[in-house]
Design an enzyme around this catalytic site. Sequence first.
Site, PDB file in Angstrom:
ATOM      1  N   GLU A   1      19.826  -2.179  35.299  1.00  0.00           N
ATOM      2  CA  GLU A   1      20.807  -1.222  35.340  1.00  0.00           C
ATOM      3  C   GLU A   1      21.723  -1.624  33.958  1.00  0.00           C
ATOM      4  OE1 GLU A   1      22.592  -2.743  38.928  1.00  0.00           O
ATOM      5  OE2 GLU A   1      21.034  -1.624  39.908  1.00  0.00           O
TER       6      GLU A   1
ATOM      7  N   ASP B   1       9.761  -4.140  23.688  1.00  0.00           N
ATOM      8  CA  ASP B   1       9.469  -6.167  23.606  1.00  0.00           C
ATOM      9  C   ASP B   1      11.009  -5.964  24.517  1.00  0.00           C
ATOM     10  OD1 ASP B   1       6.619  -5.499  22.555  1.00  0.00           O
ATOM     11  OD2 ASP B   1       7.776  -4.398  20.631  1.00  0.00           O
TER      12      ASP B   1
ATOM     13  N   ARG C   1      15.265   7.296  18.642  1.00  0.00           N
ATOM     14  CA  ARG C   1      14.732   6.614  20.044  1.00  0.00           C
ATOM     15  C   ARG C   1      14.637   7.702  20.695  1.00  0.00           C
ATOM     16  NH1 ARG C   1      14.043   2.269  23.472  1.00  0.00           N
ATOM     17  NH2 ARG C   1      15.698   0.920  22.136  1.00  0.00           N
TER      18      ARG C   1
HETATM   19  P1  ADP Z   1      11.993   0.330  23.175  1.00  0.00           P
HETATM   20  O1  ADP Z   1      10.879  -0.678  22.903  1.00  0.00           O
HETATM   21  O2  ADP Z   1      12.285   1.097  23.460  1.00  0.00           O
HETATM   22  O3  ADP Z   1      13.312  -0.480  21.902  1.00  0.00           O
HETATM   23  P2  ADP Z   1      13.306  -2.593  25.167  1.00  0.00           P
HETATM   24  O4  ADP Z   1      12.812  -2.909  25.889  1.00  0.00           O
HETATM   25  O5  ADP Z   1      13.582  -3.181  23.236  1.00  0.00           O
HETATM   26  O6  ADP Z   1      12.456  -1.008  24.664  1.00  0.00           O
HETATM   27  O7  ADP Z   1      14.576  -2.177  25.196  1.00  0.00           O
HETATM   28  C1  ADP Z   1      15.686  -1.905  24.591  1.00  0.00           C
HETATM   29  C2  ADP Z   1      17.328  -2.871  24.889  1.00  0.00           C
HETATM   30  O8  ADP Z   1      17.761  -1.990  25.793  1.00  0.00           O
HETATM   31  C3  ADP Z   1      16.599  -4.166  24.308  1.00  0.00           C
HETATM   32  O9  ADP Z   1      17.420  -4.429  24.425  1.00  0.00           O
HETATM   33  C4  ADP Z   1      17.000  -4.926  26.148  1.00  0.00           C
HETATM   34  O10 ADP Z   1      17.358  -5.941  25.938  1.00  0.00           O
HETATM   35  C5  ADP Z   1      17.189  -3.208  26.947  1.00  0.00           C
HETATM   36  N1  ADP Z   1      18.244  -3.060  28.526  1.00  0.00           N
HETATM   37  C6  ADP Z   1      17.374  -3.458  29.244  1.00  0.00           C
HETATM   38  N2  ADP Z   1      17.226  -2.218  30.279  1.00  0.00           N
HETATM   39  C7  ADP Z   1      18.282  -1.852  30.159  1.00  0.00           C
HETATM   40  C8  ADP Z   1      18.985  -1.039  31.269  1.00  0.00           C
HETATM   41  N3  ADP Z   1      18.486  -0.548  32.211  1.00  0.00           N
HETATM   42  N4  ADP Z   1      19.856  -0.239  30.077  1.00  0.00           N
HETATM   43  C9  ADP Z   1      20.806  -0.243  28.856  1.00  0.00           C
HETATM   44  N5  ADP Z   1      19.779  -0.947  28.212  1.00  0.00           N
HETATM   45  C10 ADP Z   1      18.428  -1.959  28.391  1.00  0.00           C
HETATM   46 MG    MG Z   2      12.773  -2.707  21.805  1.00  0.00          MG
END
Ligand code: ADP
Ligand code: MG
Length: 562
Positions: free
Chosen positions: A193, A219, A323
């Site tokens: 969340e 990641d 993004r």
């Molecule tokens: P991406 O590769 O798209 O950046 P990530 O897994 O690296 O995906 O996640 C991006 C960020 O979102 C990370 O900093 C993570 O900690 C954070 N995150 C995880 N769950 C949520 C959520 N439910 N809402 C917003 N941010 C989140």
């Molecule tokens: Mg990331």
Amino acid sequence: MEKDASPPDPSRQRNGFSGVLYGEFSDTLNYGVRYSVSLTEGALTIQRISSSPDRTKVVFNLSDCIGCRAYRGPDSADIGAYFTAYFYPFKRRWMSAGVARQRVEQCFRVALVQEPLVNLQEAERWAHAIRDASLMQAPRREGVIYTELRRPCRTMILVNPQSGRGQALQLFTGHIQAMLTEASIPYTLVITEHQNHARELVRKADLSQWDALVIMSGDGLLFEVINGLMEREDWQQAIQTPLGILPGGSGNALAASVHHYSQSPPAWNEELLLSCGFMLCKGLVSSLDLVSVHLASRQRLFSFLSLAWGFVADVDIESEKYRHVGPIRFLMGTLVRLASLRVYQGRLAYLPAKETLKPPKGSGKDPPSTPKKPSLCSSLPCHLLPNASPKKSSLKNCIDTNLNQNSITKSSNVITNTILEPHRNNKTASPVDSLLPSLDQPVPDNWTVVNEEDFVLVLAIYQSHLAEDLWTVPGAMADDGLIHLFYVTAGISRPALLRLFLAMEKGSHLACGCPYLVYEKVRALRLEPISQQGMITVDGEVVEYGPIQAQVHPGMAKLICG
Ligand code: ADP
Ligand code: MG
């Protein structure tokens, strides 16, 4: 899948079937069409029973099979039972070159007798035998030590609905959910969340309930999970929980690396997802190196992928705003950053991998002595370190002091190295970084201090891929015990830097002969930025800007791979 148009093996007709199982079953749509089906240790072979000369034999390799299910049909008047085996063999892509794993199911109707339950038992006997034989036949890479996931594998799947283009949940339901059912893997889906939700959750979870923790995101979510596990009092046991990765983000570096380690042909997007889902279903587990990272505020993090400063960190973070376009955001970010190429001042030192793994002086094993030469990468004055205010003005002051070579020599002389004390939690000490002196002390003599102070980028990476299409370390393995350190020094032209990144798609950047690119295999490193502004990322997440050091812990975690 191989096709073989040879006639039935005459020796089998003479002597009877010598494999595990042999049976004759009907087509599920046309009961008049019958197949002879044989199961051996390695393959399921299907041949149509026919008087015509076309007796094409289809052989499915059990190393491509993730499961098999037996069931009754929807019509209660139907005396038959059914079993379906699920394969994901490499097949030629439709409309493009190369091969990728693609789903193929093989379904048969069992109607040996008029009694439905007996037919169901026979279908179950086949399903069981195919499942068991398939589990024995997971694709293994030579030289890698594997364990296997416990069966049934109780899996927690953490999905970040915001990752990538915000489609991780749809990708899960569209591609992975069915695979898990096919492979009889019981799972619980947890949709995060907010940021650090997963970290808090695994820090408190009752891990005895889970045989695997799987991350469907980029990641960043795995970074949360690993740090949540390492923050537990029982971290030693917790970090042994097998971790899986399903690419759902924009930076899917570990997923791309795991796919690469499986020696499969390159795959992207949904094909990469299918490949990682396949590996999860096959359930092989090997070791994963973790890197312990220390920040100036004394915070300590655990990293599985990378530590970046300069160009790479800037692109990663600045491209956040693109993004919505998916992984191509990194290429867009690269082009934008190239247009405003920056040079970053700092000091870099590292422990080369070829150095013996002896602890630094003062660890209690070596007699204390004065460093032979002043270290360019010596520490910042103590007032900046633990509990010091991270205000930029004081940072500038102390860096200016440190630029004076004499003061470095002096501080090196008066401070005795001590290895980093294990951080004390309530009960259990966290892992000891035996290669690292404290950040406020000079680096040991067996470290190499880089002469340059002007960098375009510094990148420490411990997996093969930095992103789905950036094959950064051709020889890397998940548990090679190495930090692969790259740096690019100032003076490189924009076209030359672009060429390096384009070459990285094919892993050929080191063959470019670029004099500004340096690559070293190391076990520990320290970076001290002098430039007052910049970005440092760990596993793609921004961390506090300032002095930072790290060391590898070989094979500390467990990774589901193939
Ligand atoms: P991406 O590769 O798209 O950046 P990530 O897994 O690296 O995906 O996640 C991006 C960020 O979102 C990370 O900093 C993570 O900690 C954070 N995150 C995880 N769950 C949520 C959520 N439910 N809402 C917003 N941010 C989140
Ligand atoms: Mg990331």
